[in-house]
Design an enzyme around this catalytic site. Structure first.
Site, PDB file in Angstrom:
ATOM      1  N   GLN A 128     -24.981  51.883  19.663  1.00 54.39           N
ATOM      2  CA  GLN A 128     -23.774  51.137  19.986  1.00 54.39           C
ATOM      3  C   GLN A 128     -22.940  50.942  18.722  1.00 54.39           C
ATOM      4  O   GLN A 128     -23.361  50.232  17.818  1.00 54.39           O
ATOM      5  CB  GLN A 128     -24.210  49.799  20.562  1.00 54.39           C
ATOM      6  CG  GLN A 128     -23.103  48.884  20.938  1.00 54.39           C
ATOM      7  CD  GLN A 128     -23.673  47.589  21.470  1.00 54.39           C
ATOM      8  OE1 GLN A 128     -24.159  47.515  22.586  1.00 54.39           O
ATOM      9  NE2 GLN A 128     -23.652  46.557  20.657  1.00 54.39           N
ATOM     10  N   SER A 131     -20.201  46.868  15.549  1.00 55.85           N
ATOM     11  CA  SER A 131     -19.964  46.077  14.334  1.00 55.85           C
ATOM     12  C   SER A 131     -19.369  46.916  13.219  1.00 55.85           C
ATOM     13  O   SER A 131     -19.614  48.118  13.122  1.00 55.85           O
ATOM     14  CB  SER A 131     -21.274  45.475  13.827  1.00 55.85           C
ATOM     15  OG  SER A 131     -21.748  44.524  14.725  1.00 55.85           O
ATOM     16  N   SER A 163     -28.222  50.206  14.970  1.00 52.73           N
ATOM     17  CA  SER A 163     -29.646  50.502  15.129  1.00 52.73           C
ATOM     18  C   SER A 163     -29.823  51.906  15.692  1.00 52.73           C
ATOM     19  O   SER A 163     -29.151  52.278  16.652  1.00 52.73           O
ATOM     20  CB  SER A 163     -30.291  49.502  16.088  1.00 52.73           C
ATOM     21  OG  SER A 163     -30.199  48.209  15.556  1.00 52.73           O
ATOM     22  N   GLU A 246     -26.954  42.443  29.229  1.00 57.01           N
ATOM     23  CA  GLU A 246     -27.729  42.024  28.073  1.00 57.01           C
ATOM     24  C   GLU A 246     -28.427  40.690  28.320  1.00 57.01           C
ATOM     25  O   GLU A 246     -29.522  40.447  27.832  1.00 57.01           O
ATOM     26  CB  GLU A 246     -26.799  41.908  26.859  1.00 57.01           C
ATOM     27  CG  GLU A 246     -27.550  41.939  25.540  1.00 57.01           C
ATOM     28  CD  GLU A 246     -26.639  41.658  24.355  1.00 57.01           C
ATOM     29  OE1 GLU A 246     -25.573  41.062  24.538  1.00 57.01           O
ATOM     30  OE2 GLU A 246     -27.020  42.053  23.254  1.00 57.01           O
ATOM     31  N   GLU A 373     -24.455  30.357  14.654  1.00 52.48           N
ATOM     32  CA  GLU A 373     -23.174  29.640  14.693  1.00 52.48           C
ATOM     33  C   GLU A 373     -22.333  30.079  15.894  1.00 52.48           C
ATOM     34  O   GLU A 373     -21.709  29.245  16.571  1.00 52.48           O
ATOM     35  CB  GLU A 373     -22.405  29.898  13.387  1.00 52.48           C
ATOM     36  CG  GLU A 373     -23.043  29.256  12.147  1.00 52.48           C
ATOM     37  CD  GLU A 373     -24.333  29.910  11.681  1.00 52.48           C
ATOM     38  OE1 GLU A 373     -24.577  31.091  12.049  1.00 52.48           O
ATOM     39  OE2 GLU A 373     -25.121  29.249  10.979  1.00 52.48           O
TER      40      GLU A 373
END
Lengths: 404, 373
Positions: A128, A131, A163, A246, A373
């Protein structure tokens, strides 16, 4: 109120247990970092194919897309039972959890035909590409550009924390196709061939010393428009729909991670013949960790009650990972504290190595898939209905947002 | 798998919510008038059969189970309604139910089921303050002498289950039933941390006492009662924690500072998210405890201590942070924050401290393992 499975659930679980007992053991791997990645991937592929052939992959996906048409609770039950073994499932989590559902939800029938079955059998691994160095929690800030050129898109940019990119055949890619509009509106989702010219994968060593993460550099990578998932500009919406899938993980602890019972065992081993509860700080620590660790497991069971009725887990599922990751860190640290100077010995199979491993890994877990957070923000905003953070970039065209 | 209450139990919850809708105002009213409790509200509760709920039918009760009590405990905890429900129904009635073969306990349950009497438990004594400490109170020739502290509703309850030692108790102690209106009982009101739920010190001077259960059984009975009370109190704490959290969320959404609602600041949001997490963990543990009570499983001590600790954490944190997030107004007498703050502290102390329960949990984990989930 009943912790037991309903008769239907019990019979499904029994079938799964029986099948796993016969099929899982040859694929088991020692917990911890895989020593030989190729051997590990070989086992992972084999296990994925074995499961797919038996109808235990895509259990709750519709039959029309190649799934089993089962219920969400069957999916959860299978994974509960699967977790009792130490199986090489990690490489396929992203593909099964996010990428293939994105393909069959937003792709064309031809894509479904081409990718879903090989993906389910583990013949093709997916990653994926979301990021970026400057877009982690602020995922809508991705800068990787896709520029239209005839029937193709030309992609330039850099992805990170990807990953298994080095093992993957395909990846789903979130890219910016229009920098002139506010950031959530200018994104589009594609899939790409990881072997395409211009795709360069570089491994990143994590603090654990392994290299399952990568950074991926995209230099003039050409993607045909037929590899677009959803409409141009709908990339953010497409990425959000995969969240629904997910969440079926519902914040469970990784298989093989230590729990309160392990702390007790460790204390027993170290106490020898003395009263185990004389271990300094143990009573208070057991109580604290039991409340959080068992609390998460019990909260998951409450979520499963909703799942067994056919409901989709909601944003409240965020509490699982928030509590689990930090508790795992605290429990591992406490175990290492109990060991005193023995905790320093991190050689493989040393008494401390398992807890050192989870102490390191938990720090990654607190970041991956939503930081502590961000999860608190999700709970505050989407569960408790508190106002969203002020976002100064909200209505500004992406190319007018200041960047560091 | 079904980890929630049934439709019938949820209907009971709705009834309870309607009845207790102005419970907080009534708590404030009782406080302002110095009343021991709201007698009119208690009569309504009796009429609805709550004291009879979990008493067996052969003793005149409704024969419902522990789950119904859990629902009612949560709802009374939510509003702090000034009624002796927790003391009389969740503690004293349950104590009597632990002596199933005792004819006196049976007859007394019958009176409680009718709702004519209010009962309490009197175990703690000066110094230790623990229910499970070996008592100094003694019974000689059927008469009780000694002093019990921190007796909830002790200023007006009709009778009490009391721990005391007799000559034949050897190393242990027993339970005794005492009519609190008998001569020789001196009730001294205590200015308690929780000014809504009234407490008293009870001094007994040769007061007639009838033994419940067998000689020397008191310690075992207290142990079992503590497990049960821990689960019920966890629901009461859960109701209180949710109310304090909800009240605080409402307030921070309304209160403006620096040109926007306080609820929009991340420091505030994250604090509330953490409180929500604590309350959810407490709810899960409370349900686990309720399930363990319902099915009378051997790991009840593990489940009960987990429920107790999680609920104490949740209510303490919710009550403390509700004052904090209300700012100065939360520190005033007029603010309801203080009522929850006081109740949270009362419930944290009444059945024993965090350390006591951590120890009970650790011992139970050693004995039973980590549990089913």
């Amino acid at each position: 109120m009943d912790f037991k499975d309903s008769p239907e659930e019990a019979s499904y679980r029994e079938r799964v247990r029986h099948w796993l007992a016969e099929n899982a053991p040859p694929f088991e791997v020692p917990p911890g970092t895989p020593a030989d990645e190729e051997a590990y991937m070989h086992k992972a592929r084999g296990w994925q194919a074995r499961k797919a052939d038996a109808g235990y992959v895509g259990i709750h996906w519709p039959e029309a897309v190649g799934g089993q048409g089962g219920t969400p609770i069957q999916h959860v039950l299978f994974h509960q039972e699967e977790e009792r073994f130490s199986l090489p499932t990690i490489p396929y989590h992203v593909g099964m959890g996010m990428c293939l559902p994105t393909i069959f939800t937003h792709g064309t029938p031809a894509m479904m035909e081409r990718f879903v079955k090989p993906g389910m059998r583990g013949e093709e691994l997916w990653c994926q590409l979301f990021s970026e160095p400057a877009a982690g929690s602020d995922l809508a800030g991705v800068r990787t550009r896709a520029v239209r050129d005839g029937d193709d898109w030309v992609v330039n940019g850099q992805k990170v924390w990807t990953s298994y990119a080095h093992q993957s055949q395909f990846g789903i890619l979130l890219a910016r196709t229009d920098p002139e509009v506010p950031k959530h509106k200018g994104l589009t989702m594609f899939y790409i061939d990881m072997r395409a010219p211009g795709v360069e994968v570089r491994p990143i060593r994590t603090m654990l010393g392994d290299a399952e993460f990568n950074e991926v550099f995209l230099s003039d990578v050409r993607i045909p428009d037929s590899q677009r998932l959803g409409k141009v500009g709908d990339g953010w919406k497409v990425s959000l729909t995969t969240l629904m899938f997910e969440r079926f993980a519902v914040g469970g602890k990784p298989a093989q991670a230590p729990g309160v019972g392990d702390l007790l065992e460790l204390a027993r081993a170290r106490a020898g013949t003395a009263d185990v509860l004389d271990t300094p700080g143990l009573e208070e620590a057991l109580a604290r960790f039991y409340v959080t660790d068992q609390g998460v497991a019990l909260t998951r069971m409450r979520a499963m009650t909703a799942v067994s009725r056919g409901d989709v887990p909601g944003p409240e599922a965020s509490i699982g990972k928030l509590v689990m990751a930090k508790t795992l860190q605290d429990m591992s640290a406490f175990a290492l504290e109990m060991m005193g100077a023995d905790a320093i010995d991190n050689r493989p199979a040393s008494a401390a190595s398992r807890y050192n491993y989870w102490y390191m890994w938990s720090s990654g877990l607190r970041i991956a898939g939503g930081t502590d957070e961000i999860l608190r923000n999700v709970i505050a905003e989407r569960v408790l209905g508190l106002p969203a953070d002020i976002r100064v970039d909200r209505d500004i065209p992406f190319n007018k947002i200041g960047s560091a | 798998m079904n980890f929630e209450f049934s439709d019938e139990q949820e209907e009971l919850r709705r009834q309870a919510r309607r009845l207790l809708a102005d419970g907080l105002a009534k708590a404030r009213g009782a406080l302002d008038h110095g009343a021991s409790h709201d007698a009119a509200l208690w009569r309504q509760i009796v009429d609805m059969g709550w004291p009879a709920a979990a008493i067996p039918e052969q003793q005149g009760g409704l024969g419902l189970g522990p789950l119904e009590l859990c629902v009612l405990a949560e709802e009374t905890g939510r509003t702090l309604a000034p009624v002796p429900f927790a003391t009389s129904v969740l503690h004293a009635t349950e104590a009597l139910k632990l002596c199933p073969a005792d004819p006196l306990a049976g007859a007394t349950l019958g009176r409680l089921a009718e709702g004519g009497a209010i009962a309490t438990v009197a175990f703690a004594e000066e110094g230790g303050g623990r229910w499970d400490a070996i008592p100094a109170a003694r019974v000689e020739a059927g008469r009780l002498t000694g002093v019990k502290t921190a007796v909830a509703e002790g200023s007006y309850a009709g009778f009490a289950v009391v721990s005391a030692r007799a000559a034949d108790d050897e190393d242990g102690y027993g339970w005794w039933l005492v009519d609190l209106d008998a001569p020789g009982v001196t009730r001294t009101g205590v200015e308690a941390i929780d000014c809504v739920r009234r407490h008293a010190t009870l001094a007994f001077d040769r007061v007639p006492a009838a033994r419940l259960g067998g000689a020397g059984e008191g310690a075992g009975l207290v142990r079992d009662l503590l497990d049960r009370a821990a689960v019920y109190d966890a629901f009461e704490q859960l109701g209180g924690a949710e109310a304090a959290l909800a009240m605080t969320i409402d307030y921070v959404k309304t209160r403006q500072a620096f040109g926007r609602p306080v609820a929009g600041y991340q420091a505030v949001k994250h604090k509330l998210a953490d409180l929500y997490v604590k309350v959810q963990l407490a709810r899960s543990h409370a349900y686990y405890g309720a399930w363990a009570l319902l099915n009378d499983v051997p790991e009840l001590p593990v489940c009960a201590a987990g429920a107790r600790l999680a609920a104490t954490d949740a209510f303490t944190a919710a009550a403390e942070e509700s004052v904090q997030l209300h700012g100065g107004i939360g520190f005033t007498w007029e603010s309801d924050c203080q009522l929850y703050y006081r109740r949270a502290r009362l419930l944290a102390a009444a059945l024993g401290s965090r350390a006591v329960w951590s120890r009970r949990l650790a011992h139970a984990l050693v004995a039973h393992g980590v549990g089913v989930a």
